[in-house]
Design a protein around this motif. Structure first.
Motif, PDB file in Angstrom:
ATOM      1  N   MET A   1      17.990 -55.509  92.254  1.00  0.00           N
ATOM      2  CA  MET A   1      19.287 -55.110  91.723  1.00  0.00           C
ATOM      3  C   MET A   1      19.470 -53.607  91.695  1.00  0.00           C
ATOM      4  N   THR A   2      18.383 -52.907  91.902  1.00  0.00           N
ATOM      5  CA  THR A   2      18.526 -51.464  91.976  1.00  0.00           C
ATOM      6  C   THR A   2      18.513 -51.028  93.427  1.00  0.00           C
TER       7      THR A   2
ATOM      8  N   ILE B   1      16.846 -62.277  88.229  1.00  0.00           N
ATOM      9  CA  ILE B   1      16.984 -61.857  86.835  1.00  0.00           C
ATOM     10  C   ILE B   1      16.175 -62.720  85.874  1.00  0.00           C
TER      11      ILE B   1
ATOM     12  N   PRO C   1      13.414 -63.691  83.715  1.00  0.00           N
ATOM     13  CA  PRO C   1      12.182 -63.047  83.254  1.00  0.00           C
ATOM     14  C   PRO C   1      11.024 -64.022  83.401  1.00  0.00           C
TER      15      PRO C   1
ATOM     16  N   GLN D   1       8.606 -64.594  81.666  1.00  0.00           N
ATOM     17  CA  GLN D   1       8.221 -65.239  80.414  1.00  0.00           C
ATOM     18  C   GLN D   1       8.757 -66.666  80.330  1.00  0.00           C
ATOM     19  N   VAL D   2       9.977 -66.848  80.850  1.00  0.00           N
ATOM     20  CA  VAL D   2      10.623 -68.152  80.776  1.00  0.00           C
ATOM     21  C   VAL D   2       9.816 -69.220  81.513  1.00  0.00           C
TER      22      VAL D   2
ATOM     23  N   LEU E   1      11.312 -47.725  93.753  1.00  0.00           N
ATOM     24  CA  LEU E   1      12.750 -47.631  93.523  1.00  0.00           C
ATOM     25  C   LEU E   1      13.389 -48.974  93.802  1.00  0.00           C
TER      26      LEU E   1
ATOM     27  N   VAL F   1      13.087 -53.511  88.858  1.00  0.00           N
ATOM     28  CA  VAL F   1      13.510 -54.423  87.792  1.00  0.00           C
ATOM     29  C   VAL F   1      12.689 -55.694  87.763  1.00  0.00           C
TER      30      VAL F   1
ATOM     31  N   PHE G   1      10.094 -42.283  86.710  1.00  0.00           N
ATOM     32  CA  PHE G   1      11.021 -43.117  87.472  1.00  0.00           C
ATOM     33  C   PHE G   1      12.425 -42.525  87.431  1.00  0.00           C
TER      34      PHE G   1
ATOM     35  N   ILE H   1      14.593 -40.881  90.833  1.00  0.00           N
ATOM     36  CA  ILE H   1      15.884 -41.366  91.315  1.00  0.00           C
ATOM     37  C   ILE H   1      16.972 -40.316  91.098  1.00  0.00           C
TER      38      ILE H   1
ATOM     39  N   THR I   1      24.413 -43.086  89.180  1.00  0.00           N
ATOM     40  CA  THR I   1      22.957 -43.186  89.236  1.00  0.00           C
ATOM     41  C   THR I   1      22.357 -43.207  87.837  1.00  0.00           C
TER      42      THR I   1
ATOM     43  N   VAL J   1      22.631 -46.629  86.479  1.00  0.00           N
ATOM     44  CA  VAL J   1      21.645 -47.534  87.069  1.00  0.00           C
ATOM     45  C   VAL J   1      20.262 -47.292  86.475  1.00  0.00           C
TER      46      VAL J   1
ATOM     47  N   THR K   1      18.271 -50.034  84.353  1.00  0.00           N
ATOM     48  CA  THR K   1      16.999 -50.496  84.907  1.00  0.00           C
ATOM     49  C   THR K   1      15.865 -50.320  83.899  1.00  0.00           C
TER      50      THR K   1
ATOM     51  N   LYS L   1      11.447 -56.264  78.248  1.00  0.00           N
ATOM     52  CA  LYS L   1      10.310 -57.134  78.536  1.00  0.00           C
ATOM     53  C   LYS L   1       8.992 -56.486  78.173  1.00  0.00           C
TER      54      LYS L   1
ATOM     55  N   PHE M   1      15.835 -63.847  78.239  1.00  0.00           N
ATOM     56  CA  PHE M   1      16.650 -64.162  79.407  1.00  0.00           C
ATOM     57  C   PHE M   1      18.116 -63.829  79.125  1.00  0.00           C
TER      58      PHE M   1
ATOM     59  N   ILE N   1      20.734 -60.762  80.874  1.00  0.00           N
ATOM     60  CA  ILE N   1      21.897 -61.075  81.721  1.00  0.00           C
ATOM     61  C   ILE N   1      23.031 -60.033  81.632  1.00  0.00           C
TER      62      ILE N   1
ATOM     63  N   VAL O   1      22.130 -56.867  83.449  1.00  0.00           N
ATOM     64  CA  VAL O   1      22.098 -57.024  84.896  1.00  0.00           C
ATOM     65  C   VAL O   1      23.518 -57.096  85.454  1.00  0.00           C
TER      66      VAL O   1
ATOM     67  N   ASN P   1      24.979 -53.759  85.461  1.00  0.00           N
ATOM     68  CA  ASN P   1      24.329 -52.985  86.505  1.00  0.00           C
ATOM     69  C   ASN P   1      24.910 -53.301  87.886  1.00  0.00           C
ATOM     70  N   VAL P   2      25.034 -54.602  88.169  1.00  0.00           N
ATOM     71  CA  VAL P   2      25.555 -55.012  89.471  1.00  0.00           C
ATOM     72  C   VAL P   2      26.991 -54.522  89.642  1.00  0.00           C
TER      73      VAL P   2
ATOM     74  N   LEU Q   1      27.036 -50.926  90.447  1.00  0.00           N
ATOM     75  CA  LEU Q   1      26.629 -50.702  91.829  1.00  0.00           C
ATOM     76  C   LEU Q   1      27.785 -50.977  92.776  1.00  0.00           C
TER      77      LEU Q   1
ATOM     78  N   GLU R   1      29.549 -48.302  95.208  1.00  0.00           N
ATOM     79  CA  GLU R   1      29.564 -48.531  96.645  1.00  0.00           C
ATOM     80  C   GLU R   1      30.983 -48.503  97.194  1.00  0.00           C
TER      81      GLU R   1
END
Lengths: 305, 327
Positions: free
Chosen positions: A1-2, A143, A145, A147-148, A299, A303, B208, B212, B250, B253, B257, B264, B307, B311, B314, B317-318, B321, B325
């Protein structure tokens, strides 16, 4: 996703051609304060590692009674700590765990890489019904994780009589790597001009020989980037190892050995310091030798997990 | 071949056997694919190439994922259906609320601080003589395992009792002593200990962010900068009105990220405190409940929570992006 994050290589050319905004900003910021900030950050980011590195070469008694900075006024060096973590003390032998890490990593990189390359090729260059739906599903699986998945997967492995073997780690790591690997390699393959594939087809080449003779040579940088990323991800992993190899020491990797050592002998700094450097020597070497690929892979896959 | 290998030769043998078996499977797939000639066979070649992947993902990701969601509605032993009780526990139990609070601390602080440091550093070292060396220093922690990073920082935070002849061996406590303070058991006081753990992840992730953002900064078109300079813009204005807006997508993102990774986070908490002293986070609590406390239901619910929390980040994030773009 990145994946759409501008990669350093892509922007490097642009960088060479142009005068940069930051350069101007930096010139004006180049006060003593700016240099001071750089030095402070650089020190904060190196001193912790450096302190443990120095400690790993100091005699056990000194580590426990004086700070590592006293090394500079009273330098005594020894390799005893490294001897200890290689079997001389406490039933710890990093050599075994080191072998385990390698044995886990090699298939856990090669298998998903090969499978993902095949799948990415199918998605990029072969037409078949339900292709887009399938691709979308795999894309979305990124996406999830891990863990699931862990407990049901562990139960499956137990019912297959695989628990406590390398197979659990190989299968788990390979599976978790697939969605990202397929997505990245697919993006890369789509950029290869279709004329190349069409020309090969006109010459009578099938999808197998196109895959090997046209695609693979062009794909090397992408495979290397993802391969290195996956290697480091598996090498540095703790969670998957803990769940599937947590029972005994027989298949445990270095990270798990180090974590256990930290848990059971949390003040045995002569063992911990040497053990830590045994476990990071590989990723640091990979980093220093393959920095370019490494950064690209990182890079691309940051994720994951 | 499928048993536990215990000696080094056995392990290596098993690895080669596994690779051989895998090569054989690949060989069969490719052989069959090469027999399916012509454009008509294409469809089957496609399915064949996807077969192992679909199989592995269904068994290793989709099935376990659905199974975990299902089990999150059952009790500790996984026997009795209890509806949303596990989720209720997460949001009402005192210990679980601490876990949630800590997770919020982690997710709020780590991305922003790591990104800020990464951005500052990227700008300051950009095009300097030591740029690649200076960057490598910050980036190196990114390559080592979270476990090793935790050991490195645990040593920094190490505490020796405050008695006459006992010297501190951890640098942080030594600095406290040098400044005239009393050494602290740093990893025991909550919520300070959570922030000390957060520092470890910031230490890892700043590299990181820097890498970037540095690439993005180098891509800012020079005409914008030139124009601003002709207008006599100062460094702070340049930073605020040119550099940051130019790399804004950026930055987003990078933030998201690192945010996903932070949600987690497990290795650091487990290695440094084991989740004791009120330092646990969702991912660590998931592990403890599932594999240590044998509370499968609660563990599953925590995994599902993870989870669900991932979501929106993400999706955001998408979308970011897509927007960047489309420009």
């Amino acid at each position: 996703m990145t994946t759409a994050v501008p990669l350093p290589t892509a922007t490097a050319e642009a960088a060479a051609a142009k005068v940069k905004a930051a350069e101007v900003a930096k010139k004006k910021l180049s006060s003593p304060w700016a240099s001071f900030a750089v030095i402070v950050i650089a020190l904060l980011w190196t001193i912790p590692t450096f302190g443990l590195l120095v400690s790993s070469f100091r005699p056990e008694r000194q580590i426990k009674t004086t700070g590592w900075w006293t090394f500079f006024s009273d330098p005594t060096l020894t390799l005893d700590n490294y001897r200890s973590v290689f079997g001389a003390e406490g039933g710890v032998n990093m050599a075994d765990f080191f072998v385990n890490s390698l044995v886990i990593c090699i298939p856990a990189v090669l298998i998903p890489l090969s499978l993902a390359a095949l799948a990415a090729y199918a998605f990029a260059w072969i037409d078949f019904p339900a292709k887009n739906v399938l691709f979308l599903v795999i894309f979305a699986l990124q996406i999830v994780p891990i863990q699931v998945t862990l407990l049901p997967l562990l139960k499956l492995f137990v019912s297959w009589d695989l628990s406590g073997t390398f197979w659990t780690l190989w299968l788990a790591h390979s599976t978790f790597a697939l969605p990202l690997a397929i997505y990245l390699l697919h993006n890369f393959m789509r950029e290869i001009p279709s004329g190349l594939i069409e020309a090969a087809r006109v010459d009578g080449a099938g999808h197998v020989s196109i895959f090997f003779h046209v695609m693979l040579p062009l794909l090397t940088p992408a495979l290397a980037a993802f391969g290195i990323f996956q290697f480091l991800w598996v090498w540095n992993d703790l969670l998957v190892a803990l769940v599937f190899a947590g029972g005994g020491n027989e298949v445990a990797p270095t990270t798990l050995a180090l974590a256990n050592l930290s848990g059971t002998r949390g003040t045995a700094w002569h063992l911990l310091s040497a053990g830590a450097f045994v476990s990071i020597i590989v990723p640091v070497t990979v980093f220093l030798l393959l920095q370019r690929y490494f950064v690209r892979g990182l890079l691309a896959g940051s994720v994951k997990g | 071949m499928f048993n536990t290998a215990s000696t080094t030769p056995e392990k290596l043998l098993q690895m080669f056997a596994a690779l051989l078996l895998f090569a054989a499977v690949m060989g069969v797939i490719l052989f069959v694919a090469s027999r399916l000639g012509g454009r008509r066979g294409d469809k089957w070649v496609g399915y064949l190439y996807l077969l192992p992947v679909v199989l592995m993902l269904s068994v290793g990701l989709v099935y376990p994922g659905l199974r975990t969601i299902y089990e999150s509605f059952f009790d500790a032993a996984g026997k009795a259906f209890i509806g949303f009780d596990n989720y209720k526990t997460i949001f009402t139990d005192k210990d679980q609320l601490t876990v949630l609070r800590n997770t919020v601390f982690w997710v709020v602080f780590t991305p922003f601080v790591a990104t800020a440091i990464g951005l500052l550093y990227a700008i300051l070292v950009d095009r300097s003589r030591f740029e690649s060396f200076a960057k490598a220093l910050i980036f190196l922690p990114m390559s080592i395992s979270f476990v090793a990073a935790s050991v490195i920082w645990k040593f920094m935070y190490e505490y020796r009792p405050d008695q006459g002849r006992v010297k501190q061996i951890g640098l942080v406590n030594q600095i406290i002593v040098w400044l005239g303070g009393k050494p602290q058991q740093l990893l025991i006081d909550s919520p300070l200990n959570t922030f000390l753990l957060i520092i470890v992840l910031i230490w890892i992730q700043a590299g990181f962010a820097m890498t970037i953002l540095s690439a993005a900064i180098k891509a800012i078109p020079d005409d914008i900068v030139e124009a601003a300079r002709l207008d006599g813009v100062g460094p702070w204005t340049m930073f605020r009105n040119i550099t940051v807006p130019s790399v804004r997508p950026t930055i987003v993102v990078v933030l998201t990220t690192i945010g996903i990774g932070t949600l987690k986070v497990f290795d650091i908490v487990r290695t440094m405190t084991g989740g004791q002293f009120n330092t646990s986070v969702v991912a660590n609590e998931f592990y403890s409940q599932t594999f240590r406390a044998d509370n499968q239901g609660l563990g599953a619910a925590l995994a599902v929570l993870l989870f669900v929390l991932v979501i929106p980040i993400v999706v955001y994030n998408v979308r970011q992006l897509r927007q960047s773009e489309a420009r």
